[in-house]
Design an enzyme around this catalytic site. Structure first.
Site, PDB file in Angstrom:
ATOM      1  CD  GLU A   1      30.647  41.468  35.604  1.00 54.90           C
ATOM      2  OE1 GLU A   1      31.053  40.315  35.745  1.00 54.90           O
ATOM      3  OE2 GLU A   1      30.225  41.912  34.517  1.00 54.90           O
TER       4      GLU A   1
ATOM      5  CG  ASP B   1      34.074  41.542  39.113  1.00 51.92           C
ATOM      6  OD1 ASP B   1      33.935  41.925  37.946  1.00 51.92           O
ATOM      7  OD2 ASP B   1      33.596  40.487  39.562  1.00 51.92           O
ATOM      8  CB  ILE B   2      29.207  43.131  40.887  1.00 55.04           C
ATOM      9  CG1 ILE B   2      29.212  44.670  40.763  1.00 55.04           C
ATOM     10  CG2 ILE B   2      27.992  42.680  41.681  1.00 55.04           C
ATOM     11  CD1 ILE B   2      28.011  45.225  40.022  1.00 55.04           C
TER      12      ILE B   2
END
Length: 444
Positions: free
Chosen positions: A344, A301-302
């Protein structure tokens, strides 16, 4: 010996054979030329429909961008001007779409584009007057466009399938004509020139065997024909026909491969989509269970991506997603399966990989992304865009593919919860939970 009792060998006249051969040659080459023209038209339409499909996806992206911009603000003049420019561009493109759709007999698409040109014109007025109806029109258009895109994707597959079926039919017709020519010529040649009949008999035998043991793949069938028919044994005409068939097969194989990529790849990042990732995960976990192997996966995950998107806009966010996906592809091994999980979030499947090796790969990926410069990342807390990752391994952490995803997701949550920009394996989560349980029991 009386003359009436004399017998002599009367060779069969070659004139009928020559005439028949010339007729067969005209039919064969005429049919081939007609087929090439017909196949070219089919291929041209298939290519045009495929381009229309890709342009429709871009059309939808622009609609979605307008919808997102409308939902953000109605007050900023520069945003409203950009929305109006994009809407006018869509209006112009809808006219182009209508012309292309009518040329390719895509009546539903042409009718939809024609009906929505007036809708786009009304939208421009609504946007200029700052009416909320513009957003409603956009949402309705996106829903209708999704159906149009789905029907166009089906049309793409059908068009390519029609080209494939036409080539396959031509292939078998050519083989049938060759067999007829060989049998007819062989009967005459055996009677007059016995020494020349052996190569033709060998070819007939090879074609018969190939017909009985026909491979499942049409591409493989063409390759078998290419191997069987040697240039030194047969005429140039036969070799040219064989090469033409093989080229057609290769062309169709390439087109089908590109079409398949449209259905298994994520449009924005060019990584595999969730459906394809899940199919691989199910199969690979079953294989690992059968052969007693390890298989790992990571959820990525960003960090603070929503804050970055809000500050810099969705276009900048899309650029970040594309660059992240490129880095992930470059760092993955050939056997790994990188995918966009959603939003994302990314996921990578590591077949035949234990937890130690998976942690090593993902942590290297984390460091590379942390060192990569991104537009306006300095404004974020910490001054950089980073990722958090959770890893789980079968069979150490999970009993099936579903629980493997859940355990990796749980490890990702712990990585986000404990500071971000880190890689956490599920066994670390288990240890912490066991420690907390022991501490709780001691306090009691």
């Amino acid at each position: 010996m009386p003359e009436s009792t004399k017998t002599s060998f009367q060779p069969i006249s070659l004139k009928p054979t020559i005439y028949a051969g010339v007729l067969f040659a005209f039919l064969l080459f005429g049919g081939t030329a007609g087929f090439i023209v017909y196949e070219g038209k089919l291929q041209k339409r298939a290519d045009e429909v495929q381009m229309i499909y890709k342009d429709l996806l871009d059309f939808r992206s622009t609609l979605t961008l307008i919808d997102q911009q409308l939902s953000v603000t109605h007050e900023r003049p520069e945003v409203l001007n950009e929305i109006i420019r994009n809407t006018k561009l869509l209006q112009f493109r809808s006219i182009n779409f209508q012309d292309r759709a009518e040329k390719n007999r895509m009546h539903d698409l042409a009718s939809w584009m024609k009906s929505n040109q007036l809708v786009l014109e009304k939208m421009i007025v609504d946007i200029e007057m700052k009416r909320v109806e513009a957003g409603n029109r956009i949402s309705l258009m996106i829903l209708e466009l999704d159906d149009i895109i789905l029907n166009t994707a089906i049309d793409v597959r059908l068009s390519s399938g029609k080209v494939y079926d036409t080539v396959q039919l031509f292939f078998f017709i050519v083989l049938a004509v060759l067999v007829v020519i060989i049998i007819s010529a062989g009967w005459v040649i055996v009677s007059n020139y016995r020494q020349t009949v052996m190569p033709l008999n060998q070819l007939a035998e090879k074609l018969r065997m190939l017909n009985e043991e026909l491979p499942e793949s049409f591409h493989d069938t063409a390759e078998e024909v290419k191997k069987s028919i040697r240039p030194e044994e047969f005429s140039n005409d036969v070799n040219e026909i064989t090469d033409s068939i093989v080229r057609f097969c290769q062309n169709i194989e390439l087109k089908n491969k590109k079409l398949d990529e449209l259905f298994i790849k994520d449009e924005k990042t060019n990584l595999y989509n969730y459906r394809h990732f899940k199919d691989h995960l199910i199969v690979d976990v079953a294989r690992a269970k059968r052969y007693n192997e390890s298989i790992s996966m990571t959820m990525i995950d960003i960090d603070r991506f929503k804050a970055y998107n809000d500050a810099n806009g969705h276009v900048a966010g899309d650029i970040v997603l594309e660059r992240m996906a490129r880095i992930i592809r470059e760092e993955c091994r050939e056997a790994d399966i990188p995918a966009r999980f959603g939003g994302e979030e990314f996921a990578i499947l590591f077949p035949r990989t234990n937890s130690r090796k998976a942690i090593e790969i993902v942590d290297r990926l984390r460091k590379i992304i942390a060192a990569e410069p991104f537009y306006h990342e300095k404004a974020l807390p910490g001054g950089q865009l980073t990722i958090s990752a959770g890893i789980a391994t079968y069979p150490d952490d999970a009993v099936d593919w579903y629980s493997l995803i859940n355990k990796a997701d749980k490890a990702l949550y712990r990585a986000k919860q404990t500071g971000r920009n880190k890689v956490v394996h599920f066994r670390e989560v288990e240890r912490e939970e066991e420690g907390e349980s022991v501490q709780k029991n001691g306090e009691e």
